[in-house]
Design a protein around this motif. Structure first.
Motif, PDB file in Angstrom:
ATOM      1  N   MET A   6      -2.988 -28.137   7.177  1.00  0.00           N
ATOM      2  CA  MET A   6      -1.535 -28.176   7.056  1.00  0.00           C
ATOM      3  C   MET A   6      -1.025 -29.594   6.798  1.00  0.00           C
ATOM      4  SD  MET A   6      -0.167 -25.171   7.193  1.00  0.00           S
ATOM      5  CE  MET A   6      -1.515 -24.755   6.076  1.00  0.00           C
ATOM      6  N   LEU A   7      -1.639 -30.582   7.461  1.00  0.00           N
ATOM      7  CA  LEU A   7      -1.218 -31.968   7.252  1.00  0.00           C
ATOM      8  C   LEU A   7      -1.495 -32.417   5.822  1.00  0.00           C
ATOM      9  CD1 LEU A   7      -2.234 -33.872  10.525  1.00  0.00           C
ATOM     10  CD2 LEU A   7       0.065 -33.575   9.590  1.00  0.00           C
ATOM     11  N   ALA A   8      -2.644 -32.023   5.279  1.00  0.00           N
ATOM     12  CA  ALA A   8      -2.979 -32.398   3.901  1.00  0.00           C
ATOM     13  C   ALA A   8      -1.952 -31.832   2.932  1.00  0.00           C
ATOM     14  CB  ALA A   8      -4.376 -31.887   3.552  1.00  0.00           C
ATOM     15  N   ASN A   9      -1.529 -30.603   3.166  1.00  0.00           N
ATOM     16  CA  ASN A   9      -0.526 -29.993   2.293  1.00  0.00           C
ATOM     17  C   ASN A   9       0.850 -30.607   2.491  1.00  0.00           C
ATOM     18  OD1 ASN A   9      -1.505 -27.500   0.633  1.00  0.00           O
ATOM     19  ND2 ASN A   9      -2.609 -27.356   2.573  1.00  0.00           N
TER      20      ASN A   9
ATOM     21  N   LEU B 125      -5.372 -21.032  -0.176  1.00  0.00           N
ATOM     22  CA  LEU B 125      -5.212 -21.484   1.206  1.00  0.00           C
ATOM     23  C   LEU B 125      -6.207 -20.811   2.140  1.00  0.00           C
ATOM     24  CD1 LEU B 125      -3.628 -23.072   3.372  1.00  0.00           C
ATOM     25  CD2 LEU B 125      -2.087 -21.105   3.547  1.00  0.00           C
ATOM     26  N   THR B 126      -6.453 -19.526   1.938  1.00  0.00           N
ATOM     27  CA  THR B 126      -7.389 -18.810   2.802  1.00  0.00           C
ATOM     28  C   THR B 126      -8.781 -19.426   2.731  1.00  0.00           C
ATOM     29  OG1 THR B 126      -6.150 -16.749   2.495  1.00  0.00           O
ATOM     30  CG2 THR B 126      -8.386 -16.570   3.356  1.00  0.00           C
ATOM     31  N   LEU B 127      -9.216 -19.759   1.515  1.00  0.00           N
ATOM     32  CA  LEU B 127     -10.530 -20.383   1.359  1.00  0.00           C
ATOM     33  C   LEU B 127     -10.544 -21.783   1.956  1.00  0.00           C
ATOM     34  CD1 LEU B 127     -11.451 -19.240  -2.262  1.00  0.00           C
ATOM     35  CD2 LEU B 127     -12.228 -18.280  -0.092  1.00  0.00           C
ATOM     36  N   HIS B 128      -9.429 -22.485   1.840  1.00  0.00           N
ATOM     37  CA  HIS B 128      -9.331 -23.815   2.446  1.00  0.00           C
ATOM     38  C   HIS B 128      -9.467 -23.721   3.958  1.00  0.00           C
ATOM     39  CE1 HIS B 128      -6.973 -25.719  -1.159  1.00  0.00           C
ATOM     40  NE2 HIS B 128      -8.226 -25.425  -1.445  1.00  0.00           N
TER      41      HIS B 128
ATOM     42  N   THR C  64      -4.945 -38.643  -3.482  1.00  0.00           N
ATOM     43  CA  THR C  64      -3.693 -37.894  -3.602  1.00  0.00           C
ATOM     44  C   THR C  64      -3.988 -36.502  -4.136  1.00  0.00           C
ATOM     45  OG1 THR C  64      -2.444 -39.918  -4.041  1.00  0.00           O
ATOM     46  CG2 THR C  64      -1.417 -37.833  -4.680  1.00  0.00           C
ATOM     47  N   LEU C  65      -3.355 -35.495  -3.547  1.00  0.00           N
ATOM     48  CA  LEU C  65      -3.532 -34.125  -4.001  1.00  0.00           C
ATOM     49  C   LEU C  65      -2.537 -33.827  -5.119  1.00  0.00           C
ATOM     50  CD1 LEU C  65      -3.872 -32.294  -0.549  1.00  0.00           C
ATOM     51  CD2 LEU C  65      -5.668 -33.240  -1.995  1.00  0.00           C
ATOM     52  N   ASN C  66      -3.039 -33.261  -6.205  1.00  0.00           N
ATOM     53  CA  ASN C  66      -2.163 -32.952  -7.343  1.00  0.00           C
ATOM     54  C   ASN C  66      -1.231 -31.776  -7.062  1.00  0.00           C
ATOM     55  OD1 ASN C  66      -3.309 -35.001  -8.946  1.00  0.00           O
ATOM     56  ND2 ASN C  66      -5.013 -33.650  -9.521  1.00  0.00           N
ATOM     57  N   GLU C  67      -1.679 -30.865  -6.212  1.00  0.00           N
ATOM     58  CA  GLU C  67      -0.858 -29.702  -5.876  1.00  0.00           C
ATOM     59  C   GLU C  67      -1.247 -29.196  -4.498  1.00  0.00           C
ATOM     60  OE1 GLU C  67      -1.673 -26.617  -8.665  1.00  0.00           O
ATOM     61  OE2 GLU C  67      -3.833 -26.609  -8.282  1.00  0.00           O
ATOM     62  N   ARG C  68      -0.353 -28.427  -3.923  1.00  0.00           N
ATOM     63  CA  ARG C  68      -0.630 -27.840  -2.626  1.00  0.00           C
ATOM     64  C   ARG C  68      -1.480 -26.576  -2.785  1.00  0.00           C
ATOM     65  NH1 ARG C  68       5.456 -28.435   0.066  1.00  0.00           N
ATOM     66  NH2 ARG C  68       5.231 -30.642   0.667  1.00  0.00           N
ATOM     67  N   SER C  69      -1.965 -26.097  -1.661  1.00  0.00           N
ATOM     68  CA  SER C  69      -2.761 -24.867  -1.676  1.00  0.00           C
ATOM     69  C   SER C  69      -1.914 -23.712  -2.187  1.00  0.00           C
ATOM     70  CB  SER C  69      -3.271 -24.558  -0.268  1.00  0.00           C
ATOM     71  OG  SER C  69      -4.026 -25.631   0.256  1.00  0.00           O
ATOM     72  N   THR C  70      -2.587 -22.716  -2.739  1.00  0.00           N
ATOM     73  CA  THR C  70      -1.897 -21.535  -3.239  1.00  0.00           C
ATOM     74  C   THR C  70      -2.196 -20.340  -2.331  1.00  0.00           C
ATOM     75  OG1 THR C  70      -3.761 -20.975  -4.684  1.00  0.00           O
ATOM     76  CG2 THR C  70      -2.004 -22.344  -5.614  1.00  0.00           C
TER      77      THR C  70
ATOM     78  N   TYR D 258      -9.893 -33.026   4.460  1.00  0.00           N
ATOM     79  CA  TYR D 258     -10.816 -33.264   3.355  1.00  0.00           C
ATOM     80  C   TYR D 258     -11.354 -31.957   2.770  1.00  0.00           C
ATOM     81  CZ  TYR D 258     -11.070 -38.324   3.206  1.00  0.00           C
ATOM     82  OH  TYR D 258     -10.771 -39.649   3.002  1.00  0.00           O
ATOM     83  N   SER D 259     -11.354 -30.892   3.539  1.00  0.00           N
ATOM     84  CA  SER D 259     -11.741 -29.589   2.987  1.00  0.00           C
ATOM     85  C   SER D 259     -10.781 -29.194   1.873  1.00  0.00           C
ATOM     86  CB  SER D 259     -11.739 -28.525   4.091  1.00  0.00           C
ATOM     87  OG  SER D 259     -12.718 -28.813   5.072  1.00  0.00           O
ATOM     88  N   VAL D 260      -9.495 -29.470   2.086  1.00  0.00           N
ATOM     89  CA  VAL D 260      -8.497 -29.185   1.049  1.00  0.00           C
ATOM     90  C   VAL D 260      -8.740 -30.066  -0.171  1.00  0.00           C
ATOM     91  CG1 VAL D 260      -6.033 -29.208   0.491  1.00  0.00           C
ATOM     92  CG2 VAL D 260      -6.789 -28.495   2.766  1.00  0.00           C
ATOM     93  N   ALA D 261      -8.960 -31.367   0.052  1.00  0.00           N
ATOM     94  CA  ALA D 261      -9.147 -32.294  -1.067  1.00  0.00           C
ATOM     95  C   ALA D 261     -10.389 -31.963  -1.883  1.00  0.00           C
ATOM     96  CB  ALA D 261      -9.227 -33.724  -0.530  1.00  0.00           C
ATOM     97  N   ILE D 262     -11.504 -31.705  -1.187  1.00  0.00           N
ATOM     98  CA  ILE D 262     -12.769 -31.448  -1.897  1.00  0.00           C
ATOM     99  C   ILE D 262     -12.713 -30.132  -2.679  1.00  0.00           C
ATOM    100  CG2 ILE D 262     -15.224 -30.966  -1.550  1.00  0.00           C
ATOM    101  CD1 ILE D 262     -15.106 -32.924   0.855  1.00  0.00           C
ATOM    102  N   LEU D 263     -12.212 -29.078  -2.051  1.00  0.00           N
ATOM    103  CA  LEU D 263     -12.134 -27.796  -2.753  1.00  0.00           C
ATOM    104  C   LEU D 263     -11.122 -27.838  -3.896  1.00  0.00           C
ATOM    105  CD1 LEU D 263     -12.373 -25.198   0.166  1.00  0.00           C
ATOM    106  CD2 LEU D 263     -14.120 -25.813  -1.493  1.00  0.00           C
TER     107      LEU D 263
END
Length: 312
Positions: free
Chosen positions: A228-231, A86-89, A144-150, A73-78
């Motif tokens: 990693m699972l979210a991505n 990715l580092t910030l995630h 659903t995530l529109n894109e993966r971490s950068t 959820y940290s990935v989704a919210i940010l």
């Protein structure tokens, strides 16, 4: 000449095999192998985190999937807020998981045995229902995530191979960190508190502080697996932190061998591969998987790692 310890050789071979897998998948023209292997690496990180407290601290947590969900959820919210690095995630996931582990661990560690197991499960379920209540992020249906971490603003993880090798680097780094922790003075005191907390208090150590510190470290490591699972799935839902997922992590650790960090990685790998292969054979694959787990427990109390160690 001093020989490299057997466990170091085993770790080198296992991680080298992981590194070569995308090349094998390319030669077979089967990218699905990379997708499955990325999922395995993420769960291997989570199993490694759990084994740190279960195998060395004697803390049987049945709610460790909560940290997977916090990381995801940290990935989704940010990402929803426009932060995709990715580092910030990873930093946000570890900070949030660390705070949750610090608060819940300080309460849970005042209990022992079955009470500790149940209270960790209770806190995980509280987190589960909290994220179900977040209607802005899909509630029970997830988001659903529109894109993966950068990485440095570049979409390097959009390629499955890039995501795979990023997960592998994180797994190797966290494995080396866990090995360093267990071999340090801190790790020896942690093991001592598992064996005889009364004696450790008698010689001047505080088991509570060491166990709580290990619990927080473990939670932070598990949150990395959630990122990693979210991505990998491009999807986040409260199911990431369901109690069934916590049970799966415990099974992975037991399968590989409790108190063996490399065994936790191997246990996650074998368990997920068995899940994939058995599900192809029959819809009742959990029955076969349970039978295999029973045989492992009966004939090798220290899991697959102990079985191979005795044979070698």
């Amino acid at each position: 000449m001093r020989l490299i310890p057997t466990r170091a050789w085993a770790a080198t071979i296992l991680f080298a095999a992981f590194a070569l897998l995308p090349l094998i998948a390319e030669s077979l023209d089967d990218n699905y192998l990379v997708v499955i292997a990325t999922r395995i690496l993420a769960y291997a990180i989570a199993a490694l985190a759990l084994d740190l407290i279960l195998g060395y601290g004697g803390m049987v947590s049945f709610g460790h999937a909560a940290y997977l969900g916090i990381g995801a959820y940290s990935v989704a919210i940010l990402s929803r807020a426009g932060v995709t690095d990715l580092t910030l995630h990873l930093i946000a996931a570890m900070v949030a998981a660390g705070l949750f582990a610090l608060i819940t661990g300080a309460i849970s560690l005042r209990t022992k045995g079955i009470y500790f197991i149940m209270i960790t499960l209770a806190f995980a379920q509280m987190a589960y229902f909290f994220f179900i209540s977040l209607s802005a992020y899909g509630g029970d249906d997830g988001v659903t995530l529109n894109e993966r971490s950068t990485i440095f603003g570049q979409p390097l993880l959009e390629n499955d191979r890039g995501l795979y090798y990023t997960a592998l680097v994180l797994l190797v780094g966290l494995y080396l960190l866990a090995v360093a922790i267990t071999r340090s003075r801190f790790g020896r005191v942690l093991t001592g508190t598992r064996e005889n907390p009364v004696r450790m208090r008698a010689i001047g150590y505080s088991p509570f502080r060491y166990q709580l510190t290990a619990y927080v470290i473990s939670g932070c490591m598990a949150a990395v697996a959630g990122v990693m699972l979210a991505n990998q799935t491009n999807y986040v839902s409260p199911a990431f932190m369901d109690w069934h997922r916590s049970g799966e992590l415990v099974v992975m650790v037991v399968f590989g061998g409790v108190g063996n960090l490399l065994g936790a990685v191997a246990g996650a790998t074998v368990a997920l591969l068995l899940e994939e292969w058995l599900s192809v054979l029959t819809d009742h694959w959990p029955l076969l998987f349970g039978l295999i787990l029973v045989l492992v427990v009966l004939y090798s109390r220290d899991g697959l790692s102990g079985f191979f160690r005795r044979r070698l």
